[in-house]
Scaffold this motif. Structure first.
Motif, mmCIF file in Angstrom:
data_model
loop_
_atom_site.group_PDB
_atom_site.id
_atom_site.type_symbol
_atom_site.label_atom_id
_atom_site.label_comp_id
_atom_site.label_asym_id
_atom_site.label_seq_id
_atom_site.Cartn_x
_atom_site.Cartn_y
_atom_site.Cartn_z
ATOM 1 N N ARG A 3 31.189 41.070 45.250
ATOM 2 C CA ARG A 3 31.677 42.441 45.040
ATOM 3 C C ARG A 3 32.725 42.464 43.935
ATOM 4 O O ARG A 3 32.757 43.392 43.111
ATOM 5 C CB ARG A 3 32.238 42.985 46.348
ATOM 6 N N ARG A 4 33.600 41.457 43.917
ATOM 7 C CA ARG A 4 34.619 41.385 42.868
ATOM 8 C C ARG A 4 33.958 41.229 41.506
ATOM 9 O O ARG A 4 34.355 41.879 40.529
ATOM 10 C CB ARG A 4 35.551 40.206 43.152
ATOM 11 N N PHE A 5 32.943 40.385 41.426
ATOM 12 C CA PHE A 5 32.229 40.165 40.171
ATOM 13 C C PHE A 5 31.535 41.447 39.726
ATOM 14 O O PHE A 5 31.540 41.797 38.534
ATOM 15 C CB PHE A 5 31.230 39.030 40.368
ATOM 16 N N ALA A 6 30.930 42.169 40.662
ATOM 17 C CA ALA A 6 30.245 43.416 40.328
ATOM 18 C C ALA A 6 31.236 44.455 39.803
ATOM 19 O O ALA A 6 30.934 45.207 38.864
ATOM 20 C CB ALA A 6 29.506 43.952 41.554
ATOM 21 N N PHE A 7 32.434 44.493 40.399
ATOM 22 C CA PHE A 7 33.451 45.453 39.943
ATOM 23 C C PHE A 7 33.891 45.138 38.515
ATOM 24 O O PHE A 7 34.052 46.036 37.688
ATOM 25 C CB PHE A 7 34.647 45.423 40.892
ATOM 26 N N ILE A 8 34.091 43.849 38.221
ATOM 27 C CA ILE A 8 34.483 43.456 36.868
ATOM 28 C C ILE A 8 33.382 43.810 35.865
ATOM 29 O O ILE A 8 33.658 44.260 34.741
ATOM 30 C CB ILE A 8 34.810 41.947 36.834
ATOM 31 N N LEU A 9 32.118 43.621 36.263
ATOM 32 C CA LEU A 9 31.008 44.017 35.396
ATOM 33 C C LEU A 9 31.036 45.524 35.114
ATOM 34 O O LEU A 9 30.743 45.966 33.996
ATOM 35 C CB LEU A 9 29.681 43.633 36.034
ATOM 36 N N ALA A 10 31.383 46.309 36.136
ATOM 37 C CA ALA A 10 31.461 47.758 35.948
ATOM 38 C C ALA A 10 32.565 48.119 34.956
ATOM 39 O O ALA A 10 32.388 49.017 34.114
ATOM 40 C CB ALA A 10 31.708 48.441 37.294
ATOM 41 N N VAL A 11 33.707 47.428 35.041
ATOM 42 C CA VAL A 11 34.798 47.672 34.096
ATOM 43 C C VAL A 11 34.364 47.296 32.684
ATOM 44 O O VAL A 11 34.662 47.999 31.711
ATOM 45 C CB VAL A 11 36.054 46.880 34.514
ATOM 46 N N LEU A 12 33.662 46.175 32.548
ATOM 47 C CA LEU A 12 33.160 45.752 31.240
ATOM 48 C C LEU A 12 32.208 46.797 30.661
ATOM 49 O O LEU A 12 32.286 47.142 29.470
ATOM 50 C CB LEU A 12 32.443 44.406 31.383
#
Length: 374
Positions: A3-12
């Motif tokens: 979930r943390r990785f997915a959130f960072i991808l969304a910010v990117l």
């Protein structure tokens, strides 16, 4: 973790969308506040990584940690760089391997709650990830200065090796002054006066580190200057954790913004795969004295985060296209990390059929799953 990785991808993705809409990537890179802002993000990330280290817990494996962040980092950087230079002969290839050689301490900290590593293994991996950040930061900046000088350019105003020695001495001097003041505070002051003096000292070190690009001093300060709110000893740690997380999100958004100008997926794929594979190769001899159950998770621990991102942002003005390569490389290393550790987790839980007596059954769960020290 996923979930943390997915959130960072969304910010990117949000940063990339904003960059595509505005088209002001060149103006951002050429702005007077760009480099100071990137250095400030790096200082926050480096201090946040080292101040979280439990120095008492790492004394047992101090030799391994020193080898990992000196010989290990240099060997990793050299091997990754060799792959990139061979396949993509470009001046930026000389520094890409170094920028990706470290392990992201924020991602490692997220794994500390898991059962895959023993307590000793978790302490070792977190210390390794925290200490190799300043080493790779310095190596990247100095090698980038050398590569840029060869083509008549300059990175952060650094000259040749003579100025590097002076710069390193200045970093150590500032850290030494901070250590002396901290030692005096411990002997002479208590509670609120000590807390306030440490806050002022930390602010001063951070301002000087950003102004002079003395990032090693900020990292070393994290080992000794640790303000503690009287009566709430973990309040400052929580604040620093949020500040480091915010710095990661801001750096990721900026990475996406610049990435909107173009991406180099094949170079990024090679860089990310090389970083993950080289870490596994280098980790095994470095961890030969660790428990067998810890060695594989440590070999699969390569992740990249705030340090690799900020270094890419710092290098982009001097080496155009760095972000286009590092951004997909960070994505590749983290995806490989998730996939490899998921595979290892399933393998560790799989019962050993050869251990089952013929015609019999396991008598207890301990026969199925190896004991893990909590």
């Amino acid at each position: 973790m996923t979930r943390r990785f997915a959130f960072i991808l969304a910010v990117l993705a949000a940063g990339a969308a904003l960059g595509g809409l505005t088209g002001h990537v060149g103006e951002l890179l050429g702005g007077p506040l760009y480099l100071p802002a990137m250095i400030a993000l790096q200082v926050v990330g480096l201090y946040g990584s080292t101040q979280a280290i439990d120095l008492r817990a790492v004394r047992r494996d101090l030799g391994t940690i020193v080898a990992a962040v000196t010989v290990g980092v240099v060997v990793k950087a050299a091997l990754i760089t060799a792959v990139m230079v061979a396949l993509f002969p470009h001046p930026a290839s000389l520094v890409l391997g170094i920028a990706m050689a470290q392990i992201d301490p924020l991602s490692v900290a997220a794994l500390q709650r898991g059962p895959r590593l023993s307590r000793r293994g978790r302490a070792l991996l977190l210390a390794w990830a925290s200490f190799d950040d300043p080493v790779t930061s310095l190596l990247t900046v100095y090698v980038a200065a050398l590569a840029s000088a060869a083509s008549g350019g300059s990175v952060l105003g650094l000259g040749g090796p003579g100025s590097w020695a002076a710069d390193l001495a200045a970093n150590l001097t500032l850290a030494g002054v901070a250590l002396l003041i901290e030692w005096t505070v411990r002997r002479r002051l208590r509670r609120w006066p000590a807390f306030l003096v440490r806050c002022v000292l930390l602010t001063g070190v951070a301002v000087i580190a950003v102004a002079q690009v003395w990032v090693l001093a900020a990292a070393l300060a994290g080992l000794v200057v640790r303000p503690r709110w009287p009566g709430r000893p973990h309040a400052v740690d929580r604040f620093l954790g949020r500040a480091t997380g915010a710095a990661l999100l801001l750096a990721t958004a900026l990475l996406g913004f610049i990435l909107s100008a173009g991406v180099s997926p094949w170079a990024g794929l090679v860089l990310g795969t090389a970083a993950f594979g080289v870490h596994a190769v280098v980790s095994l001899p470095l961890t030969r004295r660790q428990a067998p159950s810890d060695r594989v998770p440590m070999a699969l621990a390569q992740q990249n985060g705030i340090t690799a991102i900020v270094l890419a942002l710092l290098l982009e003005p001097a080496f155009g296209g760095t972000v286009a390569i590092v951004a997909p490389a960070v994505l590749v290393t983290n995806l490989l990390h998730l996939a490899a550790n998921a595979w290892h987790g399933r393998s560790a839980r799989r019962p050993d059929v050869s251990a089952v007596p013929r015609g019999g059954r396991f008598e207890r769960d301990a026969d199925l799953v190896p004991e893990v020290v909590q």
